[in-house]
Design an enzyme around this catalytic site. Structure first.
Site, PDB file in Angstrom:
ATOM      1  N   LYS A 112       0.852  -1.444  -0.088  1.00 45.09           N
ATOM      2  CA  LYS A 112       0.128   0.050   0.044  1.00 45.09           C
ATOM      3  C   LYS A 112       0.826   1.312   0.022  1.00 45.09           C
ATOM      4  O   LYS A 112       0.565   2.260  -0.704  1.00 45.09           O
ATOM      5  CB  LYS A 112      -0.967  -0.094   1.205  1.00 45.09           C
ATOM      6  N   CYS A 161      -4.435  12.292  12.305  1.00 45.92           N
ATOM      7  CA  CYS A 161      -5.261  11.204  12.477  1.00 45.92           C
ATOM      8  C   CYS A 161      -5.099  10.713  13.830  1.00 45.92           C
ATOM      9  O   CYS A 161      -4.394  11.485  14.781  1.00 45.92           O
ATOM     10  CB  CYS A 161      -4.879  10.367  11.364  1.00 45.92           C
ATOM     11  N   ARG A 209       0.693  14.248  12.366  1.00 45.99           N
ATOM     12  CA  ARG A 209       1.182  14.090  11.084  1.00 45.99           C
ATOM     13  C   ARG A 209       1.416  15.343   9.976  1.00 45.99           C
ATOM     14  O   ARG A 209       0.934  15.441   9.286  1.00 45.99           O
ATOM     15  CB  ARG A 209       0.009  13.413  10.266  1.00 45.99           C
ATOM     16  N   ASP A 212       4.785   0.265  12.171  1.00 48.33           N
ATOM     17  CA  ASP A 212       3.426  -0.336  11.573  1.00 48.33           C
ATOM     18  C   ASP A 212       3.415  -1.709  11.868  1.00 48.33           C
ATOM     19  O   ASP A 212       2.271  -2.270  11.710  1.00 48.33           O
ATOM     20  CB  ASP A 212       3.249  -0.243  10.050  1.00 48.33           C
TER      21      ASP A 212
HETATM   22  C1  EPZ Z   1       4.478   6.697   6.198  1.00 43.87           C
HETATM   23  O1  EPZ Z   1       3.854   7.616   6.729  1.00 43.87           O
HETATM   24  C2  EPZ Z   1       3.487   5.602   6.166  1.00 43.87           C
HETATM   25  N1  EPZ Z   1       2.110   5.976   5.258  1.00 43.87           N
HETATM   26  C3  EPZ Z   1       3.052   5.087   7.508  1.00 43.87           C
HETATM   27  O2  EPZ Z   1       2.267   4.188   7.435  1.00 43.87           O
HETATM   28  C4  EPZ Z   1       4.356   4.930   8.314  1.00 43.87           C
HETATM   29  O3  EPZ Z   1       3.858   4.690   9.606  1.00 43.87           O
HETATM   30  C5  EPZ Z   1       5.300   6.074   8.354  1.00 43.87           C
HETATM   31  O4  EPZ Z   1       5.549   6.242   6.921  1.00 43.87           O
HETATM   32  C6  EPZ Z   1       6.580   5.733   8.993  1.00 43.87           C
HETATM   33  O5  EPZ Z   1       7.132   4.598   8.440  1.00 43.87           O
HETATM   34  C7  EPZ Z   1       2.355   5.935   4.052  1.00 43.87           C
HETATM   35  O6  EPZ Z   1       3.533   5.683   3.410  1.00 43.87           O
HETATM   36  C8  EPZ Z   1       0.988   6.262   3.233  1.00 43.87           C
HETATM   37  P1  EPZ Z   1       6.604  10.069   8.023  1.00 43.87           P
HETATM   38  P2  EPZ Z   1       4.320   9.156   6.567  1.00 43.87           P
HETATM   39  O7  EPZ Z   1       6.847  11.180   7.200  1.00 43.87           O
HETATM   40  O8  EPZ Z   1       5.018   9.505   5.359  1.00 43.87           O
HETATM   41  C9  EPZ Z   1       6.648  13.203  11.497  1.00 43.87           C
HETATM   42  C10 EPZ Z   1       0.093   2.640   7.795  1.00 43.87           C
HETATM   43  O9  EPZ Z   1      -0.198   2.195   8.777  1.00 43.87           O
HETATM   44  N2  EPZ Z   1       6.759  14.166  10.610  1.00 43.87           N
HETATM   45  O10 EPZ Z   1       8.068   9.130   8.140  1.00 43.87           O
HETATM   46  O11 EPZ Z   1       3.339  10.275   7.082  1.00 43.87           O
HETATM   47  C11 EPZ Z   1       5.192  12.609  11.379  1.00 43.87           C
HETATM   48  O12 EPZ Z   1       4.053  13.336  12.154  1.00 43.87           O
HETATM   49  C12 EPZ Z   1       0.714   4.188   7.878  1.00 43.87           C
HETATM   50  O13 EPZ Z   1       0.443   2.093   6.596  1.00 43.87           O
HETATM   51  C13 EPZ Z   1       6.902  15.603  10.775  1.00 43.87           C
HETATM   52  O14 EPZ Z   1       6.870  15.947  12.082  1.00 43.87           O
HETATM   53  O15 EPZ Z   1       5.656   9.132   8.033  1.00 43.87           O
HETATM   54  C14 EPZ Z   1       5.577  11.114  12.066  1.00 43.87           C
HETATM   55  O16 EPZ Z   1       5.340  11.363  13.580  1.00 43.87           O
HETATM   56  C15 EPZ Z   1       0.789   4.645   9.192  1.00 43.87           C
HETATM   57  N3  EPZ Z   1       6.993  16.553   9.653  1.00 43.87           N
HETATM   58  C16 EPZ Z   1       7.036  10.926  11.949  1.00 43.87           C
HETATM   59  O17 EPZ Z   1       7.597  12.264  11.432  1.00 43.87           O
HETATM   60  C17 EPZ Z   1       6.929  16.171   8.633  1.00 43.87           C
HETATM   61  O18 EPZ Z   1       7.099  17.193   7.764  1.00 43.87           O
HETATM   62  C18 EPZ Z   1       7.191   9.845  10.910  1.00 43.87           C
HETATM   63  O19 EPZ Z   1       6.533  10.583   9.597  1.00 43.87           O
HETATM   64  C19 EPZ Z   1       6.875  14.795   8.006  1.00 43.87           C
HETATM   65  C20 EPZ Z   1       6.676  13.863   9.297  1.00 43.87           C
END
Ligand code: EPZ
Length: 429
Positions: free
Chosen positions: A24, A118, A123, A309
């Protein structure tokens, strides 16, 4: 109001072999990247899940023509002539923010509704914005929309991410492939889905090297030199890990097929530490447990660390281990809601900020429970399979977002689960 739930009967063993769907968290971005191909790309091994349906609606709204044939999607982006991703779609799925990079690459501008938070966290997207600003993008926020424009075009830059954000790395990749000059993304995310996206971009004519490491180098090419491609999505390591936990939980032996075992290296280490036998081949992993589950300590971290995850799924395993486990969630600020649902089934868990102290119990009891996010939902169904009695899992739309035919696959392995529709009082949460 009617609602779909999953009813699960307990004390079952999951054993046999299950085919894993495409990832996904890769396929969603591969579809967005097709915007840069300016023609008909074909993407195979796309999972049949609701998030893919939403992303298809977003792309259709931008002018793309999408045809689905089983697990293959043909997406023709020749006629994409809009650069606004509407609120009503982005609010359904925050991953829609992944169109930001390719729209900037294609048009030099994008209007994308600000994605909401969420259940698992705020996020934020500050790293996406800061990185894209380094490439020459200016942002304004007006009426809940992010208005992005690269007035003088996109230019290469060296970008250091504060945190190896998956989404920020992906948006930067998809914009930088057509930026003037070289871009270096330091402290980049190293997830296998990043490598999959880079491979597709390169198949379209981009020049990306270093994907999968912390330092990714992109040599920008003219947009006109990018072309459509045919690409196969990698297997979903999180779906695979979820089923492996089901095998570890109930004893197995359970084999997942269609995933690269190297994607689950840390999870395999933890399964072995908990007393499981794990074997692996080119595209399969087999788990079996004959002795008791042992406690384990887990720190969720960006890849190749333990995946957040799979945190809920391993908390379930720890809840039935002989001893006390400590699970620390370092990636999201609020990803322990699952624990309170598991405690309704008899688990003994204490939450201290981002640590969960899980004292193993010898059995769980079926109960009505509610999914808080898609991974917690999937884990609650597994809990129902191993518990005494019957479990009703609500809010299963979360599960449908990321798991193709979850009930069908579980029943093929020996579960006794069924989707059913029940009437809920309107004021029920
Ligand atoms: C991706 O989310 C996945 N979703 C998530 O999977 C997964 O948990 C996550 O990566 C970590 O592996 C998709 O790919 C659609 P991040 P993403 O940017 O890209 C913070 C699932 O269950 N952050 O690595 O949103 C953020 O809030 C989902 O399939 C900032 O603060 O993850 C989080 O706490 C859930 N500022 C952390 O970093 C930003 O600009 C990791 O986020 C970006 C992120």
């Amino acid at each position: 109001m009617a609602e779909d739930i999953i009813r699960v009967r307990g004390n079952k063993t999951l054993a046999g072999e299950v085919k894993i769907s495409g990832a996904k968290n890769s396929a969603l971005k591969l579809l967005a990247a097709a915007i840069l191909g300016q023609g008909p790309s074909v993407i195979h091994n796309v999972p049949l899940i609701s998030d893919i349906k939403v992303m298809s609606e977003v792309l259709d709204c931008l002018g793309a023509h999408i045809e689905r044939d089983g697990h293959t999607i043909r997406i023709d982006t020749s006629d994409v002539d809009k650069y606004e991703a509407p609120y009503e779609l982005v609010s359904k799925m925050r991953a829609s923010i992944s169109v930001l990079g390719p729209l900037l690459g294609r048009f030099g501008r994008a209007h994308v509704a600000m994605p909401g938070g969420c259940q698992i966290g705020a996020r934020k997207i500050d790293m996406h914005l800061k990185g894209l600003e380094a490439l020459g993008v200016e942002f304004k926020v007006a009426h809940g929309y992010l208005q992005a424009v690269a007035a003088d075009g996109l230019h290469g830059a060296e970008v250091m991410l504060d945190f190896p954000s998956v989404g920020a790395t992906e948006n930067l990749l998809m914009a930088s492939v057509v930026a003037e000059g070289e871009t270096i993304i330091e402290n980049a995310a190293r997830e296998p889905e990043i490598v999959d996206l880079a491979n597709m971009l390169n198949a379209m004519g981009a020049q990306v090297t270093g994907a999968g490491t912390s330092s990714i180098r992109v040599e920008g090419v003219p947009l006109s030199s990018l072309h459509p491609c045919e690409h196969t999505t990698v297997g979903d390591r999180i779906e695979a890990g979820t089923f492996l936990v089901g095998g570890a939980l109930t004893g197995g032996p359970l084999t997942v097929r269609g995933v690269n075992p190297s994607y689950l290296h840390m999870a395999i280490i933890k399964l072995r530490a908990m007393g499981c036998t794990v074997e692996a081949g080119d595209d399969w992993i087999r788990v079996e447990r004959t002795g008791s589950l042992q406690p384990v300590d887990i720190q969720t971290l960006p890849h190749p660390g333990f995946p957040t995850d799979l945190q809920a799924q391993f908390m379930l395993l720890a809840a039935l281990a002989q001893g006390t486990s400590v699970i620390t969630e370092n990636v999201f600020e609020n990803r322990f809601m699952f624990a309170s649902e598991l405690m309704r089934m008899g688990a003994d868990i204490t939450i201290e900020e981002h640590h969960a102290l899980v004292r193993g119990v010898d059995h769980l009891e079926g109960a009505p429970v509610t999914s808080t996010d898609l991974r917690a939902g999937a884990a609650l169904v597994l809990a129902g399979i191993v518990a005494d009695g019957e479990t009703l899992v609500r809010r299963i739309r979360h599960i449908d977002r990321g798991y193709e035919n979850y009930v069908g696959k579980l029943n093929s392995l020996g579960a006794d689960a069924e989707r059913m529709r029940i009437d809920m009082d309107d004021d029920e949460e």
